[in-house]
Design an enzyme around this catalytic site. Structure first.
Site, PDB file in Angstrom:
ATOM      1  N   CYS A 184       0.862  -1.177   0.000  1.00 38.15           N
ATOM      2  CA  CYS A 184       0.000   0.000   0.000  1.00 38.15           C
ATOM      3  C   CYS A 184       0.900   1.229   0.000  1.00 38.15           C
ATOM      4  O   CYS A 184       2.111   1.126   0.155  1.00 38.15           O
ATOM      5  CB  CYS A 184      -0.852   0.030   1.259  1.00 38.15           C
ATOM      6  SG  CYS A 184      -1.749  -1.501   1.540  1.00 38.15           S
ATOM      7  N   ARG A 230       1.568   2.011  -6.119  1.00 35.57           N
ATOM      8  CA  ARG A 230       1.825   0.968  -5.116  1.00 35.57           C
ATOM      9  C   ARG A 230       0.572   0.146  -4.785  1.00 35.57           C
ATOM     10  O   ARG A 230       0.655  -0.861  -4.103  1.00 35.57           O
ATOM     11  CB  ARG A 230       2.336   1.605  -3.818  1.00 35.57           C
ATOM     12  CG  ARG A 230       3.636   2.348  -3.972  1.00 35.57           C
ATOM     13  CD  ARG A 230       4.030   2.987  -2.656  1.00 35.57           C
ATOM     14  NE  ARG A 230       4.199   1.995  -1.625  1.00 35.57           N
ATOM     15  CZ  ARG A 230       5.306   1.325  -1.381  1.00 35.57           C
ATOM     16  NH1 ARG A 230       6.366   1.537  -2.120  1.00 35.57           N
ATOM     17  NH2 ARG A 230       5.350   0.441  -0.416  1.00 35.57           N
ATOM     18  N   TRP A 251      -3.744  -1.685  -1.337  1.00 29.88           N
ATOM     19  CA  TRP A 251      -3.627  -2.879  -2.170  1.00 29.88           C
ATOM     20  C   TRP A 251      -3.976  -4.000  -1.189  1.00 29.88           C
ATOM     21  O   TRP A 251      -3.173  -4.362  -0.346  1.00 29.88           O
ATOM     22  CB  TRP A 251      -2.203  -2.997  -2.687  1.00 29.88           C
ATOM     23  CG  TRP A 251      -1.907  -4.249  -3.441  1.00 29.88           C
ATOM     24  CD1 TRP A 251      -1.347  -5.392  -2.955  1.00 29.88           C
ATOM     25  CD2 TRP A 251      -2.127  -4.483  -4.822  1.00 29.88           C
ATOM     26  NE1 TRP A 251      -1.214  -6.312  -3.946  1.00 29.88           N
ATOM     27  CE2 TRP A 251      -1.682  -5.795  -5.110  1.00 29.88           C
ATOM     28  CE3 TRP A 251      -2.659  -3.709  -5.859  1.00 29.88           C
ATOM     29  CZ2 TRP A 251      -1.760  -6.342  -6.376  1.00 29.88           C
ATOM     30  CZ3 TRP A 251      -2.719  -4.269  -7.127  1.00 29.88           C
ATOM     31  CH2 TRP A 251      -2.276  -5.570  -7.371  1.00 29.88           C
ATOM     32  N   ASN A 301       1.006  -0.050   6.099  1.00 31.05           N
ATOM     33  CA  ASN A 301       1.402  -0.867   4.951  1.00 31.05           C
ATOM     34  C   ASN A 301       2.183  -2.052   5.495  1.00 31.05           C
ATOM     35  O   ASN A 301       3.180  -1.863   6.170  1.00 31.05           O
ATOM     36  CB  ASN A 301       2.277  -0.037   3.997  1.00 31.05           C
ATOM     37  CG  ASN A 301       2.914  -0.897   2.931  1.00 31.05           C
ATOM     38  OD1 ASN A 301       2.356  -1.911   2.517  1.00 31.05           O
ATOM     39  ND2 ASN A 301       4.101  -0.499   2.484  1.00 31.05           N
ATOM     40  N   GLY A 302       1.711  -3.271   5.201  1.00 35.94           N
ATOM     41  CA  GLY A 302       2.397  -4.477   5.683  1.00 35.94           C
ATOM     42  C   GLY A 302       1.381  -5.517   6.115  1.00 35.94           C
ATOM     43  O   GLY A 302       0.198  -5.427   5.752  1.00 35.94           O
ATOM     44  N   GLU A 327      10.150 -20.336 -18.492  1.00 36.56           N
ATOM     45  CA  GLU A 327       9.974 -18.948 -18.066  1.00 36.56           C
ATOM     46  C   GLU A 327      11.097 -18.069 -18.641  1.00 36.56           C
ATOM     47  O   GLU A 327      10.849 -16.950 -19.095  1.00 36.56           O
ATOM     48  CB  GLU A 327       9.939 -18.893 -16.527  1.00 36.56           C
ATOM     49  CG  GLU A 327       9.767 -17.529 -15.911  1.00 36.56           C
ATOM     50  CD  GLU A 327       8.515 -16.771 -16.351  1.00 36.56           C
ATOM     51  OE1 GLU A 327       7.645 -17.347 -17.025  1.00 36.56           O
ATOM     52  OE2 GLU A 327       8.455 -15.564 -16.058  1.00 36.56           O
ATOM     53  N   LYS A 370      10.572 -14.917 -21.215  1.00 36.91           N
ATOM     54  CA  LYS A 370      11.038 -13.564 -20.893  1.00 36.91           C
ATOM     55  C   LYS A 370      11.794 -12.964 -22.068  1.00 36.91           C
ATOM     56  O   LYS A 370      11.543 -11.835 -22.452  1.00 36.91           O
ATOM     57  CB  LYS A 370      11.956 -13.562 -19.660  1.00 36.91           C
ATOM     58  CG  LYS A 370      11.316 -13.773 -18.314  1.00 36.91           C
ATOM     59  CD  LYS A 370      10.414 -12.684 -17.817  1.00 36.91           C
ATOM     60  CE  LYS A 370       9.017 -12.898 -18.314  1.00 36.91           C
ATOM     61  NZ  LYS A 370       8.042 -13.403 -17.392  1.00 36.91           N
ATOM     62  N   GLU A 381       9.411 -12.266 -25.033  1.00 41.91           N
ATOM     63  CA  GLU A 381       8.427 -11.180 -24.955  1.00 41.91           C
ATOM     64  C   GLU A 381       9.038  -9.793 -24.855  1.00 41.91           C
ATOM     65  O   GLU A 381       8.445  -8.839 -25.351  1.00 41.91           O
ATOM     66  CB  GLU A 381       7.411 -11.424 -23.829  1.00 41.91           C
ATOM     67  CG  GLU A 381       7.887 -11.164 -22.424  1.00 41.91           C
ATOM     68  CD  GLU A 381       6.785 -11.392 -21.364  1.00 41.91           C
ATOM     69  OE1 GLU A 381       7.137 -11.901 -20.300  1.00 41.91           O
ATOM     70  OE2 GLU A 381       5.632 -11.038 -21.592  1.00 41.91           O
ATOM     71  N   HIS A 403      15.658 -35.662 -30.496  1.00 46.83           N
ATOM     72  CA  HIS A 403      14.443 -36.023 -31.226  1.00 46.83           C
ATOM     73  C   HIS A 403      14.019 -34.919 -32.189  1.00 46.83           C
ATOM     74  O   HIS A 403      12.892 -34.927 -32.671  1.00 46.83           O
ATOM     75  CB  HIS A 403      13.322 -36.343 -30.227  1.00 46.83           C
ATOM     76  CG  HIS A 403      13.697 -37.467 -29.308  1.00 46.83           C
ATOM     77  ND1 HIS A 403      13.713 -38.786 -29.703  1.00 46.83           N
ATOM     78  CD2 HIS A 403      14.147 -37.455 -28.023  1.00 46.83           C
ATOM     79  CE1 HIS A 403      14.121 -39.541 -28.692  1.00 46.83           C
ATOM     80  NE2 HIS A 403      14.406 -38.760 -27.664  1.00 46.83           N
ATOM     81  N   LYS A 459      -0.737  -6.194 -20.042  1.00 44.79           N
ATOM     82  CA  LYS A 459      -0.417  -6.795 -18.748  1.00 44.79           C
ATOM     83  C   LYS A 459      -1.462  -7.845 -18.381  1.00 44.79           C
ATOM     84  O   LYS A 459      -1.122  -8.910 -17.893  1.00 44.79           O
ATOM     85  CB  LYS A 459      -0.364  -5.695 -17.671  1.00 44.79           C
ATOM     86  CG  LYS A 459      -0.021  -6.212 -16.273  1.00 44.79           C
ATOM     87  CD  LYS A 459       1.405  -6.701 -16.197  1.00 44.79           C
ATOM     88  CE  LYS A 459       1.770  -7.286 -14.859  1.00 44.79           C
ATOM     89  NZ  LYS A 459       2.972  -8.144 -14.938  1.00 44.79           N
TER      90      LYS A 459
HETATM   91  O1  M6R Z   1      -2.335 -12.311 -14.669  1.00 45.19           O
HETATM   92  P1  M6R Z   1      -1.972 -13.712 -15.091  1.00 45.19           P
HETATM   93  O2  M6R Z   1      -0.963 -14.345 -14.223  1.00 45.19           O
HETATM   94  O3  M6R Z   1      -3.190 -14.580 -15.263  1.00 45.19           O
HETATM   95  O4  M6R Z   1      -1.359 -13.517 -16.525  1.00 45.19           O
HETATM   96  C1  M6R Z   1      -1.071 -14.607 -17.333  1.00 45.19           C
HETATM   97  C2  M6R Z   1      -0.203 -14.221 -18.509  1.00 45.19           C
HETATM   98  O5  M6R Z   1      -0.878 -13.344 -19.352  1.00 45.19           O
HETATM   99  C3  M6R Z   1       1.123 -13.582 -18.049  1.00 45.19           C
HETATM  100  O6  M6R Z   1       1.804 -14.417 -17.177  1.00 45.19           O
HETATM  101  C4  M6R Z   1       2.031 -13.293 -19.254  1.00 45.19           C
HETATM  102  O7  M6R Z   1       2.445 -14.480 -19.825  1.00 45.19           O
HETATM  103  C5  M6R Z   1       3.222 -12.430 -18.784  1.00 45.19           C
HETATM  104  N1  M6R Z   1       3.289 -11.214 -19.529  1.00 45.19           N
HETATM  105  C6  M6R Z   1       4.515 -13.113 -18.947  1.00 45.19           C
HETATM  106  O8  M6R Z   1       5.581 -12.302 -18.552  1.00 45.19           O
END
Ligand code: M6R
Length: 611
Positions: A2, A29, A76, A102-103, A484, A488, A491, A507, A606
């Site tokens: 928060c 925040r 938050w 906050n915490g 992952e 990264k 993207e 394979h 996002k």
């Molecule tokens: O909010 P979510 O965790 O459901 O989002 C899922 C994906 O859209 C999200 O993880 C996306 O793959 C990220 N941008 C990856 O960095």
């Protein structure tokens, strides 16, 4: 996470305007509800509610409040859904004290029971409200506000940055800090306190970053600080520094992008998540639900959250012997057909709003499946529609690339699996305590990984910036981490990257490997897995690949790789915590070397709220 702010002047002024402006600076925040409290002529006034700041300003008119001393909060949610009642500030029964926090107060439940027993009436579901009733209680005993405040703080377990005002002492803000940020802005004839520097910069550039266990009070002309751990006064003037950041720079903590700020926030995000897990009432319910499932558990998510789902599946079958079927959320139709009453679906989504996951949850619920949500946003759609909700405490993630939410998701899932193992007798009580105390090392493990990979990630990014394709390989619990890493770099640096279990190379995929083809190995600290990966490194080297390895300290693989990052590995369940940060940094620096903005990758949002 928060945002809190407090302002202390010697005479009344348009304080609501100043608090509102400060809250806007802290909005990044957290933003599900907000409120202010001001003291004007020895009277306490509170305005608060659920919603975005700008809407609340229209509804409640924060800016019309005048006063000499005031506090504000943008929330938050962690304990208690976003609502008018749960919004801060919180007040005591007699309405003379107001607190923002906050915490997480880990022992709020026991304190609340005790205070209710003493006749206190609680208005909210928050952990924070216990603080203000504790002060009220101790004030009855001592008749001294500061003494009562300190006694209350001594009772708290958990994390906190707290500001308190009272109509009993008009020109003072009482404060305390442990594990949540709090800074003082030292003004001329006034003082400001806030969670973060951006909210201070409209007033002053002279700042003191408060340390853990510091408590005290600010008046318009002075700040009194003492260290609660030693009981000794602190000369705060020795800690004043001049901040040269702009507001924009300050809200990114001085980092150029949110993504890198969030990468470096990971140790703190893990700490908060651990505090949340230790005080969670839902965790035992989640453990029971899994154990009582017909032996059939499905686990789903999208993107990064799907990688957490895959981690869950591997870790669950390895540690507990309970098989979990992982599937990508958008494929729910293919899996829901076989779901039946008594099964459990673990639905993972940091935002809690991803449409593919929502659809999966709804479909599985129609078939009588019990749904357990894992999210970072309290009361978002997926937790709301689920039977049980567990929350990570990563704070808002602004960069489009998921970073701290992935680490906190996997830590929470590891903790959950350890709980299941104990419940089913796979782990004895003492073995369970041993595992969770190793999991508690997660913040330090992540910190070590960051320290050890920063330099090499920067260095490698120079050559990776011109690559068009890469592989990320691993085995066992490292596979979701490799996936992952590939996601990264794909993207944010726009480099084609494929991740797959290393045994698959022969394979097909190895056909692409030629001189200088980059291959990143994720080697978890499991000796059988390391042995198997050894062969995979050799086969890649034989074809001229340039190999990078994230390996555990002292790994026998070290000598085989062109570049090595050694990380700390207290337990294999911590593999995402130890092995992911180097991959995040590699992607981040490759993106920035290419001149790309990692916070806003092209074609991506996002939160994906459409199917
Ligand atoms: O909010 P979510 O965790 O459901 O989002 C899922 C994906 O859209 C999200 O993880 C996306 O793959 C990220 N941008 C990856 O960095």
């Amino acid at each position: 996470m928060c945002g809190i702010i407090g302002l202390c002047y010697s005479s009344p002024r348009e304080l609501g305007k100043l608090l509102y402006k400060g809250l806007l600076r802290l909005e990044y925040r957290g933003y599900d509800s907000a409120g202010i409290a001001v003291i004007c002529e020895r009277k306490l006034h509170v305005a608060k509610g659920k919603g975005m700041l700008r809407d609340l300003e229209e509804k409640l008119g924060f800016t019309k409040y005048t006063g000499s001393t005031g506090i504000g909060h943008t929330r938050w949610a962690t304990h208690g859904a976003p609502s008018n009642i749960n919004a801060h500030p919180h007040t005591d029964c007699s309405g003379v004290f107001a607190v923002v926090h906050n915490g997480i107060i880990e022992n709020y439940d026991e304190l609340k029971k005790r205070l209710i027993g003493r006749g206190h009436v609680f208005k909210s579901d928050t952990d924070t409200e216990v603080i203000v009733h504790l002060v009220e209680e101790y004030y009855r005993d001592t008749g001294d506000v500061y003494e009562a405040f300190k006694r209350a703080i001594r009772e708290l377990r958990g994390t906190y940055a707290i500001l308190m005002i009272t109509s009993l002492e008009e020109n003072k803000i009482f404060f305390a800090k442990k594990d949540s940020p709090l800074v003082v802005g030292v003004g001329d004839g006034y003082n400001v306190l806030a969670s973060d520097i951006p909210a201070i910069l409209d007033h002053t550039r002279r700042v003191v970053v408060l340390r853990d266990h510091w408590v005290g009070y600010a008046t318009p002309s002075s700040v009194y600080v003492e260290d609660l751990a030693t009981g000794k006064p602190v000369d705060y003037s020795a800690y004043i520094r001049l901040v040269e950041w702009s507001v924009e720079e300050a809200s990114k903590g001085g980092y150029p992008f949110y993504m890198i700020k969030e990468i470096y926030e990971q140790p703190q995000a893990l700490k908060s998540t651990i505090a949340g897990l230790k005080s969670s009432k839902e965790l035992p319910l989640a453990v029971k639900a899994i154990v009582e499932a017909n032996g059939r558990v499905f686990v789903t998510g999208a993107g990064t959250s799907y990688h957490a789902a895959e981690f869950y599946a591997i870790a669950s079958s390895t540690l507990t012997g309970i098989l979990a079927v992982p599937f990508i959320a958008s494929e729910y139709e293919a899996y829901s057909e076989s779901a039946r009453e008594g099964d459990v679906l673990v639905a993972i989504s940091q935002s809690g709003e991803t449409m593919d996951v929502i659809k999966a949850v709804r479909k599985f619920k129609e078939r009588g499946v019990r749904v357990l949500a894992v999210s970072n946003v309290v009361d978002s759609a997926i937790p709301r529609e689920s039977h049980i909700a567990l929350y990570t405490r990563a704070g808002p993630e602004i960069g489009v690339a998921a970073t701290k939410t992935f680490l906190t998701q996997t830590l929470l899932l590891a903790w959950l699996i350890a709980g299941v193992a104990e419940y089913t007798g796979v782990l004895s009580r003492s073995e369970y305590s041993e595992v969770t105390s190793l999991l508690e090392r997660a913040p330090r493990v992540a910190e070590i990984s960051l320290e050890r990979s920063e330099e090499l990630a920067r260095e490698l990014s120079k050559s990776y910036a011109s690559k068009s394709s890469m592989y990320y390989l691993s085995r066992h619990i490292g596979v979701p981490v490799a996936r992952e890493g590939a996601l990264k770099i794909k993207e944010i640096a726009y480099i084609h990257a494929e991740a797959y279990p290393a045994g698959e190379s022969k394979h097909g995929p190895i056909a692409l490997v030629e001189s200088k083809f980059p291959v990143v190995f994720v080697a978890p600290g499991i000796s059988l897995v390391e042995q198997a990966i050894k062969g995979n490194i050799e086969e890649m080297r034989a074809r001229g690949a340039e190999t990078v390895g994230v390996v555990c300290e002292g790994s026998p693989l070290k000598g085989l790789l062109d570049h090595v990052i050694e990380v700390s590995c207290p337990h294999w369940l911590l593999t995402p915590i130890s092995h992911t940060p180097p991959l995040q940094l590699l992607a981040y620096y490759t993106a920035t070397t290419k001149g790309l903005n990692p916070d806003r990758p092209r074609n991506l949002a996002k939160t994906v709220t459409v199917e």
